[in-house]
Motif scaffolding. Structure first.
Motif, PDB file in Angstrom:
ATOM      1  N   PRO B 307       0.818  -1.226   0.000  1.00 42.58           N
ATOM      2  CA  PRO B 307       0.000   0.000   0.000  1.00 42.58           C
ATOM      3  C   PRO B 307       0.848   1.270   0.000  1.00 42.58           C
ATOM      4  O   PRO B 307       0.409   2.313  -0.488  1.00 42.58           O
ATOM      5  CB  PRO B 307      -0.813  -0.105   1.291  1.00 42.58           C
ATOM      6  N   ALA B 308       2.072   1.186   0.542  1.00 44.94           N
ATOM      7  CA  ALA B 308       2.909   2.382   0.615  1.00 44.94           C
ATOM      8  C   ALA B 308       3.381   2.840  -0.760  1.00 44.94           C
ATOM      9  O   ALA B 308       3.826   3.972  -0.916  1.00 44.94           O
ATOM     10  CB  ALA B 308       4.111   2.132   1.524  1.00 44.94           C
ATOM     11  N   GLU B 309       3.311   1.966  -1.764  1.00 49.44           N
ATOM     12  CA  GLU B 309       3.725   2.384  -3.107  1.00 49.44           C
ATOM     13  C   GLU B 309       2.645   3.197  -3.804  1.00 49.44           C
ATOM     14  O   GLU B 309       2.914   3.897  -4.776  1.00 49.44           O
ATOM     15  CB  GLU B 309       4.095   1.166  -3.965  1.00 49.44           C
ATOM     16  N   ILE B 310       1.424   3.067  -3.322  1.00 52.28           N
ATOM     17  CA  ILE B 310       0.325   3.746  -4.013  1.00 52.28           C
ATOM     18  C   ILE B 310       0.298   5.211  -3.616  1.00 52.28           C
ATOM     19  O   ILE B 310       0.228   5.559  -2.439  1.00 52.28           O
ATOM     20  CB  ILE B 310      -0.999   3.021  -3.727  1.00 52.28           C
ATOM     21  N   LYS B 312       2.800   7.162  -3.838  1.00 52.50           N
ATOM     22  CA  LYS B 312       4.097   7.628  -3.362  1.00 52.50           C
ATOM     23  C   LYS B 312       4.754   8.572  -4.375  1.00 52.50           C
ATOM     24  O   LYS B 312       5.254   9.618  -4.010  1.00 52.50           O
ATOM     25  CB  LYS B 312       5.026   6.438  -3.084  1.00 52.50           C
TER      26      LYS B 312
END
Lengths: 165, 573
Positions: B307-310, B312
């Motif tokens: 989820p942290a890539e979305i 970013k």
């Protein structure tokens, strides 16, 4: 903007380093951080105050969530939560100034926890504004030492930040 | 109830490796791992002795990428552990599942600056998915189980376990957990159904769709689903460097790689698309170029397990968190027709015809691109491992990949010296495959000591050095952006690679003219032994096309006149 996060983490050595390291290497700004164990001895609760825009805070939460030792993160809103921090002020005080300082202490509902012939230690709890206000008033008497904790915060009402399986 | 087995910590580590199905480990012994090595002495787990711990980490990584299994590397405390660091960081950046086991000084000495002590957990905190310092030997089985689970699930990554020497010798009751409970680690694999429906509707409405695939497609074994999606909706597919092999290069819908050294048609397609379907990719700056100018007309669907890539790097219109394969399977259920993309596909086809990947062949001097083409001609289903720099880009551009896990390269960290040890790991994982390390003369020297590993363990990998006598990519930047001032990038005449290979007992071959290229490749394939081929290449060949750092990905470098060193940057199409 400042955001307050309540973060439940495993109560294990090194967890604080993981959280602090994450903030440092990704360039997030921590205003304050306070940690203590919860009613479950395996879980600690961190209250972290972060400065940044919405995009930054979203990344902070997502990156924190990636740490295996982080169990749960809640964002506390200023309106829906109460917050407290504690401060100790060592102030110079002689027989002339002591009564007026004691008046200030009374007004702020603070406490004197140590009295010397030339100094007092005052303990105050409250939100940041209250503690800042007290500091401003005490300055003219000569503050010798200040020690402040990071803030802790909790949702009002029944809503709670806890871990359910 | 079975009585739990009593064994030492070291035995518990090796027993845990067996329970995890580990057949091979890469390592280098030392004082603080002596008890562990004593157990490995009689174990049926194959241990590959590398010649530098960095080689162990890269070999475990290459093994993991080639097979999809977890790679394991072992090093002693202090310098042994710190030598793993580059390899661990490489695996972290490219989401590769490896478990690193390091020795540590005995518990009573930790923190005392003891001989060969290093705080490897502290050092690797930012470059591991998780790490452990084992302070209680009874926790070993649980920690081993967790480590393999964390390394291989969700977005994979390296996990390090630091093992104090006395933890290895204490006796424990070994009871390997069947399952694990971690409150803080629950990767989300199934995508949100509503979001997937929304994505399907958006896809069907689009007229200029582009699929942008990344390494996540390969990690989640979703290549088949990717192909089905592309063919069903009739969308062209580009891939990041890490996505190489996720979609066949020869497929009519393939655009090859996007980004700094991507194809012109991939970059033009991205810039003019009305919908980007990004799958298992993280919008790295090498792929997106100037992020504000990336795909300005497109909506973006982003599917990723992390989820942290979305959100970013780029704004996302429809985020879907989940495993690529599962999400694509669900998405395919809602797709019953193709997009209205005929006009778009014709346009893309025109670009492909107009701007093919190309180079100028020479009869007199070997062009590095020609070497890669000849390797492809000789062995179309080889696994290609690369070093970093020009060799890496040419290996991507001029070999035609059709299967996942056949292109292995340090994409995120860009680690020179990665390729050769990784190729040893890849070959040990896939002995059925021919494995080439396409190398530069600079990169290969960074871990050439692993020739001893390849020879002594009889690992027949072929190193194809595209020898231009320069740190080629750096020299290219100096040529283009620093007025041809080749500051410390010339390596000419430093090594006789044939003699180097021979001194290790490997086969050394050399080609100096284009006419010799085919012959030496065939000779290397026939020899079936560790081989180094020194291809003496054009020293000033450049990787093209090229988008300069910080520019939009349709703003290519145009070198009009090499002697005048004129550089023009401009948007085309």
């Amino acid at each position: 903007m400042r955001y307050t996060l309540a973060v439940l983490v495993e109560n294990k050595p090194g967890v604080l380093a993981r959280v602090a390291g994450l903030f440092a290497r990704r360039g997030y700004n921590i205003d304050s951080l306070a940690v203590g164990v919860t009613d479950n001895p395996e879980i600690s609760r961190m209250t972290i105050v972060v400065r940044g825009d919405e995009k930054v805070i979203e990344q902070v939460i997502k990156q924190l969530n990636k740490l295996v030792d982080v169990i749960k993160i809640s964002m506390l809103s200023e309106k829906e939560s109460v917050e407290r921090s504690l401060a100790l002020f060592k102030v110079s005080a002689d027989s002339k100034t002591r009564p007026t300082i004691m008046q200030i202490v009374d007004i702020f509902r603070a406490k004197i926890i140590d009295v010397g012939s030339k100094s007092l230690i005052i303990e105050i709890t409250g939100d940041e504004d209250k503690i800042n206000a007290m500091e401003r008033l005490l300055r003219s008497y000569g503050i010798l030492e200040v020690c402040r904790t990071g803030k802790i915060a909790m949702n009002r009402g029944l809503k709670s930040v806890s871990y359910e399986k | 109830m079975n009585m739990p087995d009593i064994m030492t910590g070291a035995e518990a580590v090796v027993e845990s490796l067996r329970r995890e199905g580990i057949e091979i480990v890469f390592g280098y012994p030392g004082g603080a791992v002596l008890p562990l090595y004593d157990v490995l002495y009689e174990s049926d787990i194959r241990h590959i002795l590398v010649r530098h711990e960095q080689g162990a980490a890269h070999a475990a990584d290459g093994y993991a990428r080639a097979t999809g299994k977890v790679g394991v590397c072992i090093a002693t405390s202090g310098p042994g552990a710190t030598n793993l660091v580059t390899g661990i960081a490489t695996a972290y950046m490219d989401s590769v599942p490896i478990v690193a086991l390091t020795g540590q000084v005995p518990r009573v000495l930790i923190g005392n600056d003891a001989f060969q002590e290093a705080d490897i957990c502290g050092i690797t905190m930012p470059i591991t998915k998780h790490n452990y310092l084992v302070k209680d030997e009874q926790e070993l089985p649980r920690i081993m189980k967790e480590a393999f689970y964390i390394a291989s699930t969700g977005r994979p990554g390296p996990v390090l376990i630091d093992l104090p020497k006395d933890v290895q010798t204490e006796e424990i009751e070994f009871d390997y957990p069947k399952e694990i409970v971690m409150r803080g680690y629950k990767p989300k694999v199934k995508g949100n159904e509503q979001q997937i429906k929304r994505a399907a509707l958006t896809i069907l409405e689009s007229e200029r769709p582009v699929i942008y695939a990344g390494g996540g497609v390969i990690i989640s074994n979703a290549s088949e689903e990717l192909r089905m999606l592309a063919e069903k909706i009739m969308a062209p597919v580009t891939a990041s460097l890490m996505g190489t092999g996720a979609f066949p290069d020869e497929h009519p819908l393939s655009l090859g790689m996007l980004g700094m050294h991507g194809t012109r048609y991939a970059n033009y397609a991205i810039q003019q698309s009305d919908l980007i379907i990004a799958i298992g990719t993280r919008f790295d700056d090498r792929a997106t170029g100037k992020v504000d100018a990336f795909a300005p007309e497109a909506k973006i669907i982003h599917i990723d397990v992390d989820p942290a890539e979305i959100g970013k790097n780029v704004r996302v219109d429809i985020p879907i968190v989940g495993d690529c394969k599962q999400v694509l399977q669900s998405l395919l259920k809602y797709i019953d027709r193709a997009c209205n993309s005929e006009v778009w596909l014709r346009k893309v086809e025109e670009w492909k015809k107009e701007y093919p990947l190309t180079y100028t062949y020479s009869e007199s001097v070997i062009k590095p691109q020609y070497v890669v083409e000849e390797i492809y001609r000789a062995c179309k289903d080889a696994i290609i491992v690369t070093e970093v720099g020009q060799n890496q880009m040419w290996a991507r551009q001029f070999f035609r990949y059709k299967d996942p896990r056949t292109f292995i390269s340090s994409g995120g960290l860009g680690t020179m010296g990665y390729g050769f040890p990784a190729s040893i790991g890849a070959k040990l994982g896939r002995p059925d495959k021919v494995v080439f390390d396409i190398a530069g003369d600079g990169s290969f020297l960074m871990n050439s000591q692993e020739l001893a590993t390849a020879v002594s363990n009889d690992v027949p990998v072929i190193v194809a050095i595209l020898n231009n006598g320069y740190l080629g990519m750096v020299r290219q930047w100096q040529e283009l952006f620093f007025c041809r001032r080749y500051s410390h990038t010339c390596l000419e005449g430093s090594v006789d690679f044939v003699k180097l290979a021979e001194s290790y007992g490997a086969l050394g071959l050399r080609a100096e003219r284009p006419s010799e290229v085919r012959g030496v490749i065939e000779e290397a394939l026939r020899a079936n032994m560790p081989t180094v081929i020194d291809f003496i290449c054009d020293p000033e060949e450049n990787v093209m096309p090229m988008v300069p750092a910080g520019a939009a990905i349709n703003e290519f470098v145009e070198v009009r006149n090499k002697s005048e060193n004129k550089l023009l940057v401009g948007a085309v199409a």
